[in-house]
Design a protein around this motif. Structure first.
Motif, PDB file in Angstrom:
ATOM      1  N   ALA A   1      -3.398 -12.113   4.818  1.00 42.32           N
ATOM      2  CA  ALA A   1      -2.752 -11.311   3.773  1.00 42.32           C
ATOM      3  C   ALA A   1      -3.107  -9.857   4.002  1.00 42.32           C
ATOM      4  CB  ALA A   1      -3.218 -11.760   2.398  1.00 42.32           C
ATOM      5  N   ASN A   2      -2.289  -8.976   3.461  1.00 46.47           N
ATOM      6  CA  ASN A   2      -2.612  -7.561   3.422  1.00 46.47           C
ATOM      7  C   ASN A   2      -2.999  -7.215   1.981  1.00 46.47           C
ATOM      8  OD1 ASN A   2      -1.719  -7.632   6.041  1.00 46.47           O
ATOM      9  ND2 ASN A   2      -0.287  -5.909   5.836  1.00 46.47           N
ATOM     10  N   LEU A   3      -4.033  -6.408   1.838  1.00 46.30           N
ATOM     11  CA  LEU A   3      -4.492  -6.010   0.500  1.00 46.30           C
ATOM     12  C   LEU A   3      -4.680  -4.495   0.481  1.00 46.30           C
ATOM     13  CD1 LEU A   3      -5.318  -6.995  -2.301  1.00 46.30           C
ATOM     14  CD2 LEU A   3      -7.654  -7.250  -1.453  1.00 46.30           C
ATOM     15  N   TYR A   4      -4.054  -3.852  -0.513  1.00 46.68           N
ATOM     16  CA  TYR A   4      -4.068  -2.395  -0.587  1.00 46.68           C
ATOM     17  C   TYR A   4      -4.523  -1.943  -1.978  1.00 46.68           C
ATOM     18  CZ  TYR A   4      -0.644  -3.159   3.192  1.00 46.68           C
ATOM     19  OH  TYR A   4       0.003  -3.579   4.330  1.00 46.68           O
ATOM     20  N   GLN A   5      -5.081  -0.736  -2.016  1.00 44.39           N
ATOM     21  CA  GLN A   5      -5.254  -0.058  -3.291  1.00 44.39           C
ATOM     22  C   GLN A   5      -4.160   1.001  -3.380  1.00 44.39           C
ATOM     23  OE1 GLN A   5      -9.161   1.385  -4.234  1.00 44.39           O
ATOM     24  NE2 GLN A   5      -8.564   2.030  -6.292  1.00 44.39           N
ATOM     25  N   VAL A   6      -3.513   1.080  -4.546  1.00 43.07           N
ATOM     26  CA  VAL A   6      -2.384   1.993  -4.744  1.00 43.07           C
ATOM     27  C   VAL A   6      -2.835   3.099  -5.690  1.00 43.07           C
ATOM     28  CG1 VAL A   6       0.018   2.184  -5.482  1.00 43.07           C
ATOM     29  CG2 VAL A   6      -0.812   0.022  -4.518  1.00 43.07           C
ATOM     30  N   PHE A   7      -2.625   4.329  -5.275  1.00 41.39           N
ATOM     31  CA  PHE A   7      -3.026   5.483  -6.076  1.00 41.39           C
ATOM     32  C   PHE A   7      -1.799   6.262  -6.540  1.00 41.39           C
ATOM     33  CE2 PHE A   7      -6.413   4.620  -3.051  1.00 41.39           C
ATOM     34  CZ  PHE A   7      -7.540   4.605  -3.854  1.00 41.39           C
TER      35      PHE A   7
ATOM     36  N   GLU B   1       6.564   8.003  -5.240  1.00 41.68           N
ATOM     37  CA  GLU B   1       5.586   8.375  -4.227  1.00 41.68           C
ATOM     38  C   GLU B   1       4.191   7.920  -4.638  1.00 41.68           C
ATOM     39  OE1 GLU B   1       3.999  12.591  -2.986  1.00 41.68           O
ATOM     40  OE2 GLU B   1       5.930  12.231  -1.994  1.00 41.68           O
ATOM     41  N   VAL B   2       3.486   7.264  -3.716  1.00 45.39           N
ATOM     42  CA  VAL B   2       2.120   6.783  -3.966  1.00 45.39           C
ATOM     43  C   VAL B   2       1.270   7.041  -2.729  1.00 45.39           C
ATOM     44  CG1 VAL B   2       2.936   4.940  -5.513  1.00 45.39           C
ATOM     45  CG2 VAL B   2       2.574   4.444  -3.080  1.00 45.39           C
ATOM     46  N   ALA B   3      -0.039   6.873  -2.903  1.00 45.48           N
ATOM     47  CA  ALA B   3      -0.965   6.848  -1.772  1.00 45.48           C
ATOM     48  C   ALA B   3      -1.396   5.398  -1.587  1.00 45.48           C
ATOM     49  CB  ALA B   3      -2.164   7.742  -2.034  1.00 45.48           C
ATOM     50  N   LEU B   4      -1.514   4.970  -0.332  1.00 48.02           N
ATOM     51  CA  LEU B   4      -1.826   3.573  -0.035  1.00 48.02           C
ATOM     52  C   LEU B   4      -3.063   3.486   0.848  1.00 48.02           C
ATOM     53  CD1 LEU B   4      -0.301   1.017  -0.949  1.00 48.02           C
ATOM     54  CD2 LEU B   4       0.731   0.919   1.325  1.00 48.02           C
ATOM     55  N   PHE B   5      -4.005   2.633   0.453  1.00 45.50           N
ATOM     56  CA  PHE B   5      -5.249   2.462   1.198  1.00 45.50           C
ATOM     57  C   PHE B   5      -5.385   1.006   1.616  1.00 45.50           C
ATOM     58  CE2 PHE B   5      -9.830   1.628   1.540  1.00 45.50           C
ATOM     59  CZ  PHE B   5     -10.197   2.626   2.452  1.00 45.50           C
ATOM     60  N   ASP B   6      -5.513   0.771   2.918  1.00 49.66           N
ATOM     61  CA  ASP B   6      -5.678  -0.572   3.483  1.00 49.66           C
ATOM     62  C   ASP B   6      -7.126  -1.012   3.273  1.00 49.66           C
ATOM     63  OD1 ASP B   6      -6.040  -2.823   5.054  1.00 49.66           O
ATOM     64  OD2 ASP B   6      -5.004  -2.001   6.804  1.00 49.66           O
ATOM     65  N   MET B   7      -7.347  -1.981   2.367  1.00 48.04           N
ATOM     66  CA  MET B   7      -8.706  -2.389   2.011  1.00 48.04           C
ATOM     67  C   MET B   7      -9.352  -3.278   3.069  1.00 48.04           C
ATOM     68  SD  MET B   7      -8.138  -3.088  -2.057  1.00 48.04           S
ATOM     69  CE  MET B   7      -9.884  -3.416  -2.362  1.00 48.04           C
ATOM     70  N   LYS B   8      -8.565  -4.017   3.827  1.00 49.63           N
ATOM     71  CA  LYS B   8      -9.127  -4.875   4.873  1.00 49.63           C
ATOM     72  C   LYS B   8      -9.681  -4.057   6.027  1.00 49.63           C
ATOM     73  CE  LYS B   8      -6.858  -8.374   6.403  1.00 49.63           C
ATOM     74  NZ  LYS B   8      -5.685  -9.167   6.882  1.00 49.63           N
TER      75      LYS B   8
ATOM     76  N   LEU C   1      -3.268   4.895   4.580  1.00 48.86           N
ATOM     77  CA  LEU C   1      -1.940   4.912   5.193  1.00 48.86           C
ATOM     78  C   LEU C   1      -1.146   6.136   4.767  1.00 48.86           C
ATOM     79  CD1 LEU C   1      -0.865   1.152   4.922  1.00 48.86           C
ATOM     80  CD2 LEU C   1      -2.063   2.332   6.781  1.00 48.86           C
ATOM     81  N   GLY C   2      -1.823   7.056   4.074  1.00 44.73           N
ATOM     82  CA  GLY C   2      -1.179   8.294   3.687  1.00 44.73           C
ATOM     83  C   GLY C   2      -0.480   8.194   2.344  1.00 44.73           C
ATOM     84  N   ARG C   3       0.415   9.150   2.119  1.00 44.31           N
ATOM     85  CA  ARG C   3       1.119   9.229   0.836  1.00 44.31           C
ATOM     86  C   ARG C   3       2.623   9.301   1.089  1.00 44.31           C
ATOM     87  NH1 ARG C   3      -0.494  10.042  -4.222  1.00 44.31           N
ATOM     88  NH2 ARG C   3       1.049  10.807  -5.733  1.00 44.31           N
ATOM     89  N   GLY C   4       3.397   8.642   0.250  1.00 43.35           N
ATOM     90  CA  GLY C   4       4.844   8.659   0.410  1.00 43.35           C
ATOM     91  C   GLY C   4       5.494   7.535  -0.372  1.00 43.35           C
ATOM     92  N   LYS C   5       6.767   7.287  -0.075  1.00 39.45           N
ATOM     93  CA  LYS C   5       7.497   6.179  -0.705  1.00 39.45           C
ATOM     94  C   LYS C   5       7.670   5.003   0.244  1.00 39.45           C
ATOM     95  CE  LYS C   5      10.298   8.928  -3.928  1.00 39.45           C
ATOM     96  NZ  LYS C   5      11.698   9.229  -4.365  1.00 39.45           N
TER      97      LYS C   5
END
Length: 403
Positions: free
Chosen positions: A397-403, A370-377, A382-386
């Motif tokens: 491209a899609n670019l995300y920060q993963v927490f 389980e992670v949290a995902l943030f759309d940087m563009k 995008l919330g938290r989950g798997k």
């Protein structure tokens, strides 16, 4: 297409692009005005040049590869070039260097291994043979799997180091013709690693169809890529892939692999795999996006899985029965921050079904934990989950920060 180019090379760590503007940058009728199609890239440049790029090109950013190493042997490249040149006969001095990019077997094979690893959701690093010989690297500390792509030249020292790597728990994969020459290109009576792989080799039986050793026939460089494999016709095949060595068999003292019939042998804490298969045709889009590609990816992904090397994420196209997308996933880190980039991964820009000039799609991104995902563009969470769903434009491209 140009927007995909900018995104692709940003995600691979390039911090700039050079454009020679002569003849295409300005309008033909007015050389002081930038052409309209160049201006369409204005928003892309604004995006890739803003703070978002610092996730990859900023100070302290590091690319995160999986514990897979691709071995680079310059002696093998040189000897492989000689094997390629045999089809030219006495005219080999006339071979144009410009055709080597697409017709040098060792160079194309190296790209095939890179693309194949990316297509199963993994990343890699390269191993310089000089670092090995000079003892600059602890192979077992860095790599769970090492690949020897057409590594036809190996010194005794290199062979000993690779044997110890396996004995200490590493997994070694050779595709074909491994270690048949020493570091000077002198033929060996027995391959440098034959005992490690558990094989017996009879080179008198020949290679491919028994009539030649050249794979990519550069005499046919103007033909379609799939039509340049002259000596494949009449060769033996396994799961759509050509078997290179006609006289190589499993050592009678060893058991044959139950997985894909590749040669494999346990040595110490590790394992060595000998494929005797050439995946060179994978570079052609027709084969990569066919059952040929599925079979090849299945062979290597099974070995990676056995070695405990699994993709960090899986990306699937929605509405296609859960089919895995040919989308490359690249992770970067900066301190405690982790970033994920997704980019379409075609072979060439013209013929690929995976060309970036395709319609937007909806994708599913699956994580093991389980992670949290943030759309940087788009600057949104995008919330938290798997598992996450998102839009994907193949020309960007899609670019995300993963927490």
């Amino acid at each position: 297409m140009d927007s995909w180019f900018l995104w692709y090379y940003l995600l691979h760590g390039n911090s700039g692009a050079i454009a020679w503007p002569e003849g295409w940058f300005h309008k033909k009728e007015d050389k002081t005005v930038i052409d309209a199609y160049i201006l369409t890239l204005k928003d892309v440049f604004k995006t890739v040049q803003r703070d978002i790029s610092q996730a990859i090109t900023g100070p302290g950013s590091q690319f995160v590869s999986d514990p897979i190493g691709i071995y680079y042997s310059h002696a093998s490249v040189q000897a492989g070039w000689v094997m390629d040149a045999l089809v030219h006969g006495k005219t080999w001095p006339s071979r144009l260097s410009s055709i080597d990019n697409d017709n040098q077997s060792s160079g194309v094979l190296r790209k095939v291994w890179c693309k194949s690893i990316e297509d199963v959701g993994l990343q890699y690093d390269f191993i310089n043979y000089i670092d090995i010989v000079r003892g600059r690297m602890d192979l077992n500390d860095r790599f769970k799997v090492i690949i020897l792509p057409k590594t036809i030249c190996l010194s005794d020292k290199e062979a000993d180091i690779l044997k110890r790597y396996v004995e200490k728990g590493g997994v070694l994969i050779a595709d074909y013709l491994c270690g048949i020459f020493d570091e000077h290109g002198k033929f060996r009576e027995k391959g440098a690693l034959d005992d490690l792989f558990g094989i017996n080799r009879d080179d008198r039986a020949g290679y491919l169809n028994g009539k030649g050793v050249t794979e990519i026939n550069a005499e046919k460089y103007k033909a379609d890529f799939s039509d340049r494999f002259t000596f494949y016709k009449g060769a033996d095949y396994f799961n759509h892939l050509v078997m290179v060595e006609r006289g190589t068999i499993v050592d009678s003292r060893q058991g044959r692999s139950e997985v894909h019939q590749v040669f494999q042998k346990q040595k110490g804490l590790g394992r060595a795999y000998y494929l005797n298969l050439s995946p060179l045709e994978y570079w052609g889009s027709k084969k990569r996006f066919s059952d040929y590609g599925n079979q090849w990816r299945g062979i290597i992904s099974d070995i990676f899985e056995e070695a405990g090397v699994l993709p960090k994420i899986r990306v699937r196209v929605q509405g296609q029965g859960g089919q895995t997308a040919m989308i490359e996933a690249l992770f970067w880190k900066n301190g405690e921050d982790l970033f994920l980039g997704l980019i379409k991964n075609p072979t060439d820009m013209v013929n690929d079904p995976g060309t970036p000039d395709a319609e937007p799609i909806r994708i599913t991104i699956q994580f093991k934990n389980e992670v949290a995902l943030f759309d940087m563009k788009n600057q949104k969470s995008l919330g938290r989950g798997k598992e996450f769903s998102d839009d994907f434009n193949p020309w960007e491209a899609n670019l995300y920060q993963v927490f």
